[in-house]
Motif scaffolding. Structure first.
Motif, PDB file in Angstrom:
ATOM      1  N   ARG A 181       0.838  -1.205   0.000  1.00 39.23           N
ATOM      2  CA  ARG A 181       0.000   0.000   0.000  1.00 39.23           C
ATOM      3  C   ARG A 181       0.871   1.252   0.000  1.00 39.23           C
ATOM      4  NH1 ARG A 181      -1.397   3.351   3.888  1.00 39.23           N
ATOM      5  NH2 ARG A 181      -0.582   1.973   5.503  1.00 39.23           N
ATOM      6  N   GLU A 182       1.936   1.243   0.810  1.00 39.49           N
ATOM      7  CA  GLU A 182       2.820   2.408   0.868  1.00 39.49           C
ATOM      8  C   GLU A 182       3.506   2.645  -0.470  1.00 39.49           C
ATOM      9  OE1 GLU A 182       5.231   1.211   4.156  1.00 39.49           O
ATOM     10  OE2 GLU A 182       4.139   2.481   5.578  1.00 39.49           O
ATOM     11  N   ALA A 183       3.887   1.553  -1.147  1.00 40.10           N
ATOM     12  CA  ALA A 183       4.527   1.700  -2.454  1.00 40.10           C
ATOM     13  C   ALA A 183       3.552   2.277  -3.474  1.00 40.10           C
ATOM     14  CB  ALA A 183       5.058   0.351  -2.937  1.00 40.10           C
ATOM     15  N   ALA A 184       2.315   1.809  -3.454  1.00 46.31           N
ATOM     16  CA  ALA A 184       1.309   2.319  -4.390  1.00 46.31           C
ATOM     17  C   ALA A 184       1.042   3.800  -4.140  1.00 46.31           C
ATOM     18  CB  ALA A 184       0.025   1.507  -4.257  1.00 46.31           C
ATOM     19  N   GLU A 185       0.922   4.180  -2.868  1.00 42.72           N
ATOM     20  CA  GLU A 185       0.679   5.584  -2.539  1.00 42.72           C
ATOM     21  C   GLU A 185       1.866   6.448  -2.953  1.00 42.72           C
ATOM     22  OE1 GLU A 185      -0.136   5.548   1.606  1.00 42.72           O
ATOM     23  OE2 GLU A 185      -2.222   4.894   1.369  1.00 42.72           O
ATOM     24  N   THR A 186       3.074   5.920  -2.760  1.00 44.73           N
ATOM     25  CA  THR A 186       4.270   6.674  -3.145  1.00 44.73           C
ATOM     26  C   THR A 186       4.347   6.844  -4.655  1.00 44.73           C
ATOM     27  OG1 THR A 186       5.494   5.941  -1.196  1.00 44.73           O
ATOM     28  CG2 THR A 186       6.793   6.680  -3.085  1.00 44.73           C
TER      29      THR A 186
END
Length: 285
Positions: A181-186
Protein backbone atom coordinates in the motif's frame (compact mmCIF):
# COMPACT_ATOMS: atom_id res chain seq x y z
CA UNK A 1 46.75 18.10 -0.34
CA UNK A 2 45.39 21.54 -1.12
CA UNK A 3 41.62 21.19 -1.63
CA UNK A 4 41.95 23.22 -4.81
CA UNK A 5 44.23 20.48 -6.20
CA UNK A 6 41.77 17.66 -5.48
CA UNK A 7 39.51 16.27 -8.22
CA UNK A 8 37.43 14.14 -5.87
CA UNK A 9 36.59 10.46 -5.91
CA UNK A 10 36.35 10.17 -9.70
CA UNK A 11 37.80 12.95 -11.83
CA UNK A 12 37.58 14.03 -15.47
CA UNK A 13 38.89 10.77 -16.91
CA UNK A 14 36.24 8.66 -15.23
CA UNK A 15 33.14 7.09 -16.73
CA UNK A 16 31.25 8.62 -13.81
CA UNK A 17 31.98 12.15 -14.98
CA UNK A 18 31.05 11.21 -18.56
CA UNK A 19 27.68 9.85 -17.44
CA UNK A 20 26.81 12.54 -14.93
CA UNK A 21 27.59 15.49 -17.17
CA UNK A 22 24.30 14.68 -18.93
CA UNK A 23 21.38 16.88 -17.78
CA UNK A 24 18.95 14.07 -18.69
CA UNK A 25 19.99 12.24 -15.52
CA UNK A 26 17.42 14.20 -13.52
CA UNK A 27 14.94 11.69 -14.97
CA UNK A 28 17.00 8.79 -13.62
CA UNK A 29 16.42 9.95 -10.06
CA UNK A 30 12.65 9.67 -10.55
CA UNK A 31 13.02 6.23 -12.15
CA UNK A 32 15.09 5.08 -9.16
CA UNK A 33 12.39 6.23 -6.72
CA UNK A 34 9.72 4.20 -8.52
CA UNK A 35 12.00 1.17 -8.39
CA UNK A 36 13.08 1.62 -4.76
CA UNK A 37 9.47 1.80 -3.57
CA UNK A 38 8.95 -1.86 -4.55
CA UNK A 39 11.15 -3.07 -1.68
CA UNK A 40 8.80 -3.36 1.34
CA UNK A 41 11.44 -2.71 4.00
CA UNK A 42 13.10 0.11 2.10
CA UNK A 43 9.70 1.73 1.54
CA UNK A 44 8.78 1.29 5.21
CA UNK A 45 12.06 2.88 6.25
CA UNK A 46 11.27 6.00 4.23
CA UNK A 47 7.59 6.20 5.14
CA UNK A 48 8.19 5.75 8.87
CA UNK A 49 11.08 8.16 9.17
CA UNK A 50 10.18 11.12 7.00
CA UNK A 51 7.23 13.20 5.96
CA UNK A 52 8.49 13.31 2.40
CA UNK A 53 5.09 14.25 0.98
CA UNK A 54 5.14 17.52 2.93
CA UNK A 55 8.57 18.50 1.63
CA UNK A 56 8.98 16.45 -1.53
CA UNK A 57 10.89 19.06 -3.50
CA UNK A 58 13.15 19.98 -0.60
CA UNK A 59 14.00 16.32 -0.08
CA UNK A 60 14.66 15.92 -3.79
CA UNK A 61 17.04 18.85 -3.84
CA UNK A 62 18.90 17.62 -0.74
CA UNK A 63 19.37 14.24 -2.40
CA UNK A 64 20.46 15.97 -5.59
CA UNK A 65 23.05 18.00 -3.70
CA UNK A 66 24.37 14.86 -2.01
CA UNK A 67 24.79 13.04 -5.33
CA UNK A 68 26.44 16.06 -6.96
CA UNK A 69 28.84 16.36 -4.00
CA UNK A 70 29.89 12.71 -4.18
CA UNK A 71 30.39 12.95 -7.95
CA UNK A 72 31.95 16.40 -8.36
CA UNK A 73 32.98 17.56 -4.90
CA UNK A 74 36.47 17.28 -3.49
CA UNK A 75 37.39 14.10 -1.63
CA UNK A 76 36.96 15.91 1.68
CA UNK A 77 33.54 17.23 0.66
CA UNK A 78 32.37 13.79 -0.50
CA UNK A 79 33.61 12.10 2.67
CA UNK A 80 31.93 14.73 4.86
CA UNK A 81 28.65 14.21 2.99
CA UNK A 82 28.98 10.47 3.52
CA UNK A 83 29.56 10.90 7.26
CA UNK A 84 26.44 13.07 7.57
CA UNK A 85 24.40 10.47 5.71
CA UNK A 86 25.67 7.60 7.86
CA UNK A 87 24.97 9.52 11.09
CA UNK A 88 21.44 10.27 9.94
CA UNK A 89 20.73 6.65 8.99
CA UNK A 90 22.24 5.31 12.21
CA UNK A 91 19.49 7.03 14.21
CA UNK A 92 16.63 5.53 12.24
CA UNK A 93 14.63 2.35 12.70
CA UNK A 94 11.39 1.08 11.20
CA UNK A 95 9.00 -1.86 11.44
CA UNK A 96 8.61 -4.52 8.79
CA UNK A 97 5.12 -4.07 7.23
CA UNK A 98 4.48 -7.84 7.29
CA UNK A 99 6.25 -9.18 10.40
CA UNK A 100 6.29 -6.01 12.56
CA UNK A 101 9.96 -6.74 13.24
CA UNK A 102 11.97 -3.63 14.06
CA UNK A 103 15.00 -3.06 11.87
CA UNK A 104 17.65 -0.42 11.27
CA UNK A 105 17.41 1.50 8.04
CA UNK A 106 21.18 1.25 7.59
CA UNK A 107 21.08 -2.53 7.25
CA UNK A 108 23.50 -3.45 4.43
CA UNK A 109 20.78 -5.18 2.40
CA UNK A 110 18.69 -1.99 2.35
CA UNK A 111 21.62 0.30 1.63
CA UNK A 112 22.67 -2.02 -1.19
CA UNK A 113 19.17 -1.93 -2.73
CA UNK A 114 19.09 1.85 -2.71
CA UNK A 115 22.62 2.09 -4.13
CA UNK A 116 22.11 -0.43 -6.93
CA UNK A 117 18.76 0.96 -8.06
CA UNK A 118 20.18 4.48 -8.08
CA UNK A 119 23.36 3.82 -10.07
CA UNK A 120 21.63 1.38 -12.42
CA UNK A 121 18.97 4.02 -13.08
CA UNK A 122 21.65 6.61 -13.85
CA UNK A 123 23.54 4.52 -16.38
CA UNK A 124 20.44 2.92 -17.94
CA UNK A 125 18.75 6.29 -18.42
CA UNK A 126 21.93 7.67 -19.99
CA UNK A 127 22.17 4.73 -22.39
CA UNK A 128 18.54 4.84 -23.42
CA UNK A 129 18.74 8.60 -23.92
CA UNK A 130 21.49 8.03 -26.48
CA UNK A 131 24.67 8.67 -24.48
CA UNK A 132 27.34 6.60 -26.26
CA UNK A 133 28.67 4.08 -23.74
CA UNK A 134 30.51 0.86 -24.50
CA UNK A 135 29.95 -2.29 -22.48
CA UNK A 136 33.34 -1.77 -20.87
CA UNK A 137 32.37 1.77 -19.88
CA UNK A 138 29.12 0.58 -18.30
CA UNK A 139 31.03 -2.00 -16.28
CA UNK A 140 33.56 0.68 -15.39
CA UNK A 141 30.78 2.94 -14.15
CA UNK A 142 29.42 0.28 -11.81
CA UNK A 143 32.92 -0.47 -10.56
CA UNK A 144 33.64 3.23 -9.94
CA UNK A 145 30.37 3.64 -8.07
CA UNK A 146 31.57 1.22 -5.41
CA UNK A 147 33.37 4.29 -4.02
CA UNK A 148 30.00 6.01 -3.58
CA UNK A 149 28.66 2.85 -1.92
CA UNK A 150 31.48 3.02 0.62
CA UNK A 151 30.43 6.56 1.54
CA UNK A 152 26.98 5.24 2.45
CA UNK A 153 28.51 2.63 4.75
CA UNK A 154 28.69 -0.43 2.49
CA UNK A 155 31.59 -2.79 1.94
CA UNK A 156 32.48 -1.93 -1.68
CA UNK A 157 33.10 -5.57 -2.53
CA UNK A 158 29.54 -6.44 -1.50
CA UNK A 159 28.14 -4.18 -4.22
CA UNK A 160 27.70 -5.30 -7.86
CA UNK A 161 30.58 -3.96 -9.92
CA UNK A 162 29.50 -4.79 -13.48
CA UNK A 163 26.37 -4.95 -15.61
CA UNK A 164 26.28 -8.75 -15.30
CA UNK A 165 26.53 -8.53 -11.51
CA UNK A 166 23.73 -5.95 -11.39
CA UNK A 167 21.50 -8.20 -13.54
CA UNK A 168 22.23 -11.13 -11.22
CA UNK A 169 21.49 -8.98 -8.17
CA UNK A 170 18.08 -8.02 -9.60
CA UNK A 171 17.36 -11.67 -10.44
CA UNK A 172 18.01 -12.69 -6.83
CA UNK A 173 16.09 -9.87 -5.17
CA UNK A 174 12.98 -9.82 -7.37
CA UNK A 175 11.10 -12.41 -5.23
CA UNK A 176 11.33 -9.97 -2.29
CA UNK A 177 9.71 -7.09 -4.20
CA UNK A 178 6.02 -6.33 -4.15
CA UNK A 179 3.52 -3.53 -4.42
CA UNK A 180 2.57 -2.64 -0.86
CA UNK A 181 0.00 0.00 0.00
CA UNK A 182 2.82 2.41 0.87
CA UNK A 183 4.53 1.70 -2.45
CA UNK A 184 1.31 2.32 -4.39
CA UNK A 185 0.68 5.58 -2.54
CA UNK A 186 4.27 6.67 -3.15
CA UNK A 187 4.09 5.86 -6.85
CA UNK A 188 0.88 7.87 -7.14
CA UNK A 189 2.51 10.77 -5.30
CA UNK A 190 5.58 10.59 -7.58
CA UNK A 191 3.33 10.68 -10.63
CA UNK A 192 1.15 13.58 -9.50
CA UNK A 193 2.81 15.52 -6.67
CA UNK A 194 2.02 19.10 -5.72
CA UNK A 195 3.99 21.02 -8.33
CA UNK A 196 5.58 24.32 -7.30
CA UNK A 197 5.42 27.36 -9.55
CA UNK A 198 8.90 26.55 -10.81
CA UNK A 199 10.64 23.20 -11.07
CA UNK A 200 14.44 23.16 -11.04
CA UNK A 201 16.06 20.21 -12.74
CA UNK A 202 18.00 18.02 -10.28
CA UNK A 203 21.68 17.07 -10.28
CA UNK A 204 22.83 20.25 -12.03
CA UNK A 205 20.44 22.84 -10.73
CA UNK A 206 19.55 25.90 -12.71
CA UNK A 207 16.94 25.39 -15.43
CA UNK A 208 13.35 26.32 -14.57
CA UNK A 209 10.52 24.72 -16.52
CA UNK A 210 7.63 26.79 -15.25
CA UNK A 211 4.29 25.93 -13.63
CA UNK A 212 3.13 23.05 -15.83
CA UNK A 213 1.65 19.99 -14.15
CA UNK A 214 1.10 18.44 -17.56
CA UNK A 215 4.80 18.67 -18.34
CA UNK A 216 5.72 16.98 -15.07
CA UNK A 217 3.15 14.24 -15.69
CA UNK A 218 4.82 13.54 -19.01
CA UNK A 219 8.24 13.37 -17.37
CA UNK A 220 6.94 10.99 -14.71
CA UNK A 221 5.37 8.80 -17.37
CA UNK A 222 8.67 8.63 -19.23
CA UNK A 223 10.58 7.76 -16.06
CA UNK A 224 8.06 5.02 -15.26
CA UNK A 225 8.30 3.71 -18.81
CA UNK A 226 12.07 3.40 -18.42
CA UNK A 227 11.61 0.85 -15.62
CA UNK A 228 12.42 -2.77 -16.40
CA UNK A 229 9.40 -4.70 -17.65
CA UNK A 230 9.34 -6.83 -14.49
CA UNK A 231 9.14 -3.69 -12.32
CA UNK A 232 6.27 -2.23 -14.35
CA UNK A 233 4.43 -5.53 -13.97
CA UNK A 234 4.84 -5.27 -10.18
CA UNK A 235 2.90 -2.02 -10.41
CA UNK A 236 0.17 -3.74 -12.37
CA UNK A 237 1.29 -2.30 -15.68
CA UNK A 238 2.01 -4.17 -18.87
CA UNK A 239 5.59 -4.98 -19.78
CA UNK A 240 5.03 -4.27 -23.45
CA UNK A 241 7.82 -3.59 -25.95
CA UNK A 242 5.78 -0.60 -27.16
CA UNK A 243 6.11 0.96 -23.68
CA UNK A 244 9.86 0.55 -23.85
CA UNK A 245 9.95 2.08 -27.31
CA UNK A 246 7.81 5.10 -26.44
CA UNK A 247 9.83 5.74 -23.27
CA UNK A 248 13.08 5.54 -25.21
CA UNK A 249 11.85 7.90 -27.91
CA UNK A 250 10.69 10.29 -25.22
CA UNK A 251 13.94 10.29 -23.27
CA UNK A 252 16.01 10.72 -26.43
CA UNK A 253 13.91 13.70 -27.52
CA UNK A 254 14.20 15.23 -24.05
CA UNK A 255 17.98 14.81 -24.07
CA UNK A 256 18.20 16.59 -27.41
CA UNK A 257 16.08 19.43 -26.06
CA UNK A 258 18.16 19.78 -22.90
CA UNK A 259 21.42 19.68 -24.81
CA UNK A 260 20.19 22.60 -26.91
CA UNK A 261 19.98 24.77 -23.79
CA UNK A 262 23.16 26.82 -23.13
CA UNK A 263 25.18 25.01 -20.48
CA UNK A 264 25.50 28.06 -18.26
CA UNK A 265 21.78 27.75 -17.50
CA UNK A 266 21.93 24.14 -16.29
CA UNK A 267 25.31 23.79 -14.64
CA UNK A 268 25.15 23.80 -10.86
CA UNK A 269 27.81 25.37 -8.64
CA UNK A 270 29.31 22.05 -7.55
CA UNK A 271 29.74 20.96 -11.16
CA UNK A 272 31.19 24.31 -12.19
CA UNK A 273 33.72 24.25 -9.34
CA UNK A 274 34.83 20.75 -10.34
CA UNK A 275 35.26 21.76 -13.96
CA UNK A 276 37.27 24.81 -12.93
CA UNK A 277 39.64 22.63 -10.85
CA UNK A 278 39.96 20.14 -13.69
CA UNK A 279 40.77 22.86 -16.22
CA UNK A 280 43.37 24.44 -13.93
CA UNK A 281 45.05 21.10 -13.23
CA UNK A 282 44.95 19.78 -16.80
CA UNK A 283 48.42 19.21 -18.30
CA UNK A 284 49.47 21.83 -20.82
CA UNK A 285 51.44 21.51 -23.97
Amino acid sequence: MDPDDDLGLFGPGSVTWKVHEEPILFLAGLRALYLQALHPRAMAGVAQNSDFKADAWGRLMRTTTYVATTIYGTTAEAEAAGRRLRRMHARMTARDPFTAEEFRVDEPDLLRWVHVTEVESFVTTAQRAGVPLTGAEVDGYFAEQRRAAALAGLDPQSVPGSAAEVAEYYRRIRPELRLTREAAETALFLTAPPVPRKISLPLRVGLSLGPTRLLYFGLAGTAFGLLPQWARRRYGGLGLPTTDLSAELGVRALRLALNAVPRRFIEGEIYQAAQARATRLAPTG
